[in-house]
Scaffold this motif. Structure first.
Motif, PDB file in Angstrom:
ATOM      1  N   GLY A 129       0.823  -1.205   0.000  1.00 53.78           N
ATOM      2  CA  GLY A 129       0.000   0.000   0.000  1.00 53.78           C
ATOM      3  C   GLY A 129       0.853   1.250   0.000  1.00 53.78           C
ATOM      4  N   ASP A 130       0.212   2.387   0.103  1.00 52.66           N
ATOM      5  CA  ASP A 130       0.919   3.665   0.129  1.00 52.66           C
ATOM      6  C   ASP A 130       1.753   3.796   1.404  1.00 52.66           C
ATOM      7  OD1 ASP A 130       0.038   4.477  -2.277  1.00 52.66           O
ATOM      8  OD2 ASP A 130      -1.308   6.044  -1.567  1.00 52.66           O
ATOM      9  N   VAL A 131       2.953   4.358   1.255  1.00 52.05           N
ATOM     10  CA  VAL A 131       3.827   4.681   2.381  1.00 52.05           C
ATOM     11  C   VAL A 131       4.421   6.056   2.106  1.00 52.05           C
ATOM     12  CG1 VAL A 131       5.865   4.070   3.719  1.00 52.05           C
ATOM     13  CG2 VAL A 131       4.389   2.265   2.820  1.00 52.05           C
ATOM     14  N   ILE A 132       4.267   6.984   3.046  1.00 50.54           N
ATOM     15  CA  ILE A 132       4.834   8.322   2.889  1.00 50.54           C
ATOM     16  C   ILE A 132       5.828   8.569   4.021  1.00 50.54           C
ATOM     17  CG2 ILE A 132       2.796   9.192   1.696  1.00 50.54           C
ATOM     18  CD1 ILE A 132       3.308  10.587   5.088  1.00 50.54           C
ATOM     19  N   ILE A 133       6.892   9.324   3.711  1.00 51.47           N
ATOM     20  CA  ILE A 133       7.942   9.621   4.683  1.00 51.47           C
ATOM     21  C   ILE A 133       8.275  11.105   4.601  1.00 51.47           C
ATOM     22  CG2 ILE A 133      10.247   9.008   5.525  1.00 51.47           C
ATOM     23  CD1 ILE A 133      10.070   6.476   3.787  1.00 51.47           C
ATOM     24  N   VAL A 134       8.388  11.744   5.746  1.00 49.62           N
ATOM     25  CA  VAL A 134       8.879  13.121   5.826  1.00 49.62           C
ATOM     26  C   VAL A 134       9.842  13.182   6.999  1.00 49.62           C
ATOM     27  CG1 VAL A 134       8.301  15.534   6.226  1.00 49.62           C
ATOM     28  CG2 VAL A 134       6.773  14.110   4.849  1.00 49.62           C
ATOM     29  N   ARG A 135      11.061  13.658   6.730  1.00 50.38           N
ATOM     30  CA  ARG A 135      12.071  13.745   7.791  1.00 50.38           C
ATOM     31  C   ARG A 135      12.657  15.147   7.828  1.00 50.38           C
ATOM     32  NH1 ARG A 135      17.552  13.440   8.406  1.00 50.38           N
ATOM     33  NH2 ARG A 135      17.990  12.874   6.237  1.00 50.38           N
ATOM     34  N   TYR A 136      12.797  15.678   9.044  1.00 47.58           N
ATOM     35  CA  TYR A 136      13.493  16.947   9.259  1.00 47.58           C
ATOM     36  C   TYR A 136      14.527  16.703  10.348  1.00 47.58           C
ATOM     37  CZ  TYR A 136      14.363  21.926   9.660  1.00 47.58           C
ATOM     38  OH  TYR A 136      14.968  23.157   9.648  1.00 47.58           O
ATOM     39  N   ALA A 137      15.802  16.616   9.952  1.00 51.37           N
ATOM     40  CA  ALA A 137      16.892  16.260  10.873  1.00 51.37           C
ATOM     41  C   ALA A 137      16.571  14.912  11.504  1.00 51.37           C
ATOM     42  CB  ALA A 137      17.113  17.365  11.904  1.00 51.37           C
ATOM     43  N   ASP A 138      16.519  14.831  12.843  1.00 54.08           N
ATOM     44  CA  ASP A 138      16.246  13.540  13.482  1.00 54.08           C
ATOM     45  C   ASP A 138      14.774  13.345  13.810  1.00 54.08           C
ATOM     46  OD1 ASP A 138      16.495  15.625  15.336  1.00 54.08           O
ATOM     47  OD2 ASP A 138      16.835  14.230  16.982  1.00 54.08           O
ATOM     48  N   PHE A 199       4.815  17.402  15.441  1.00 50.03           N
ATOM     49  CA  PHE A 199       5.916  17.426  14.478  1.00 50.03           C
ATOM     50  C   PHE A 199       6.311  18.875  14.241  1.00 50.03           C
ATOM     51  CE2 PHE A 199       7.486  17.188   9.962  1.00 50.03           C
ATOM     52  CZ  PHE A 199       8.629  16.453  10.239  1.00 50.03           C
ATOM     53  N   LEU A 200       7.572  19.189  14.523  1.00 56.53           N
ATOM     54  CA  LEU A 200       8.144  20.516  14.281  1.00 56.53           C
ATOM     55  C   LEU A 200       7.345  21.630  14.952  1.00 56.53           C
ATOM     56  CD1 LEU A 200       9.260  20.227  10.540  1.00 56.53           C
ATOM     57  CD2 LEU A 200      10.579  19.802  12.610  1.00 56.53           C
ATOM     58  N   GLY A 201       6.930  21.384  16.185  1.00 57.66           N
ATOM     59  CA  GLY A 201       6.280  22.427  16.961  1.00 57.66           C
ATOM     60  C   GLY A 201       4.785  22.532  16.774  1.00 57.66           C
ATOM     61  N   PHE A 202       4.191  21.695  15.911  1.00 60.81           N
ATOM     62  CA  PHE A 202       2.761  21.726  15.658  1.00 60.81           C
ATOM     63  C   PHE A 202       2.117  20.410  16.087  1.00 60.81           C
ATOM     64  CE2 PHE A 202       4.188  25.031  12.807  1.00 60.81           C
ATOM     65  CZ  PHE A 202       3.148  25.957  12.806  1.00 60.81           C
ATOM     66  N   THR A 203       0.917  20.504  16.624  1.00 61.57           N
ATOM     67  CA  THR A 203       0.101  19.330  16.909  1.00 61.57           C
ATOM     68  C   THR A 203      -0.815  19.088  15.715  1.00 61.57           C
ATOM     69  OG1 THR A 203       0.134  19.701  19.304  1.00 61.57           O
ATOM     70  CG2 THR A 203      -1.631  18.333  18.432  1.00 61.57           C
ATOM     71  N   HIS A 204      -0.703  17.886  15.121  1.00 60.13           N
ATOM     72  CA  HIS A 204      -1.496  17.516  13.948  1.00 60.13           C
ATOM     73  C   HIS A 204      -2.666  16.636  14.390  1.00 60.13           C
ATOM     74  CE1 HIS A 204       2.376  18.716  12.322  1.00 60.13           C
ATOM     75  NE2 HIS A 204       1.881  18.721  11.101  1.00 60.13           N
ATOM     76  N   SER A 205      -3.856  16.984  13.974  1.00 58.89           N
ATOM     77  CA  SER A 205      -5.035  16.205  14.340  1.00 58.89           C
ATOM     78  C   SER A 205      -5.985  16.105  13.153  1.00 58.89           C
ATOM     79  CB  SER A 205      -5.751  16.839  15.538  1.00 58.89           C
ATOM     80  OG  SER A 205      -6.107  18.175  15.259  1.00 58.89           O
TER      81      SER A 205
END
Length: 333
Positions: A129-138, A199-205
């Protein structure tokens, strides 16, 4: 070295790269979650990454791409230089100093070989199936269409990290149900609404817009905002007897900086709440300057109108900005 590795780094790597910033990573993640078949999100955290990465493996990774022995020698000296604590030099056998000019690049190189290449190969050869990746430093987030593939990836990722002296934080690494169908599925099972992740200072909902379409709602992390208010309160006490105009100019810079980072679409109410908290902190400080010098609310409102900018959205919608930047290329590949 940056020019050399820019040709190698994956498109889903956004940290400390020229022309890329945290909001590019946030845009890519939001658009992927809203448009791809993502039902599960791996919110991962690497325990003490900058303190535990292996010098031996890092040098091997650099040697794989850089043949100049002088460059390798300089990197070894940098890694072995140690750190200063209270005027004393302490030697370190692993990790790279945070804040060093070359540390971000070395961290990207390390995770490029340990995580990026492996994860990209995994989703191309193992996932159905679909797999998405986003990385910022660690910091990185991985989204999956199928739960069993998410669980398999998480188990194999732990084994992969162990080979390179890294470890997933057991308390901060979570696999959560998240996506356009998560709310409906959980309601049918009699469960609560989907969990959120940071992620990066934001709460995702998970949320919906006025038309009922699925969207990812991004709001400033409550912990980050509370920490900023606390530090602001300490600084206001230090500036208690400074001039009102001087303190006002400083507060204006603080508030504007907050808007510039957290001013994303649909976050206007969170910005208004932050401004109100700054308003009352400043009012409290002014009232404490003198036992008889109570500042009336009418005057405080006039001071706020002059020195505290009104909330404003500083960033466009993620899909609009991302469409311009990537020009047909995938933001998560």
């Amino acid at each position: 070295m940056s020019a050399v590795y820019e040709a190698d780094f994956k498109g889903f790597s956004y940290g400390f790269r020229p022309g890329r910033g945290p909001h590019d990573a946030l845009d890519a993640l939001t658009v992927a979650l809203e448009t791809r078949k993502v039902n599960w999100v791996l919110d991962a955290d690497i325990r003490g990454f900058f303190d535990t990465l292996s010098h031996e493996w890092l040098v091997k990774f650099v040697e794989h791409r850089i043949a100049d022995r002088r460059v390798i020698r300089h990197i070894k000296k940098w890694l072995n230089a140690g750190v200063l604590e209270e005027g004393r030099r302490i030697e370190v056998e692993e990790g790279t100093p945070q804040g060093g000019s070359i540390s971000p690049l070395l961290a990207n190189i390390y995770l490029h070989y340990v995580l990026d290449l492996w994860a990209d190969h995994w989703r191309r050869t193992r996932a159905t199936g679909d797999v998405i990746i986003v990385r910022y430093a660690d910091d990185f987030v991985v989204g999956f269409e199928h739960q069993h593939e998410a669980q398999q990836f998480l188990a194999e990722l732990g084994e992969r990290f162990a080979k390179f002296n890294l470890e997933l934080h057991p308390d901060k690494t979570r696999l959560i149900e998240f996506g356009r169908w998560a709310s409906g599925n959980r309601i049918r099972r009699g469960e609560r609404k989907p969990e959120s992740f940071n992620f990066l200072g934001f709460t995702h909902s998970c949320s919906t817009d006025r038309r009922g379409r699925f969207i990812v709602l991004r709001l400033p992390m409550a912990k980050r905002v509370s920490g900023k208010i606390k530090s602001l309160s300490v600084e206001l006490r230090r500036r208690m007897h400074a001039g009102v105009a001087e303190t006002g100019r400083w507060l204006r810079q603080v508030v504007q900086g907050h808007y510039r980072y957290y001013g994303v679409p649909r976050a206007i109410h969170a910005l208004e709440k932050f401004r109100k908290r700054v308003f009352w902190q400043w009012h409290r400080m002014l009232n404490r300057r003198s036992q008889k010098g109570y500042v009336r609310l009418e005057r405080m409102i006039r001071l706020a109108d002059r020195w505290l900018p009104r909330p404003r959205i500083c960033h466009p919608y993620p899909d609009a900005r991302l469409r311009v930047r990537i020009q047909g290329r995938s933001p998560v590949r």
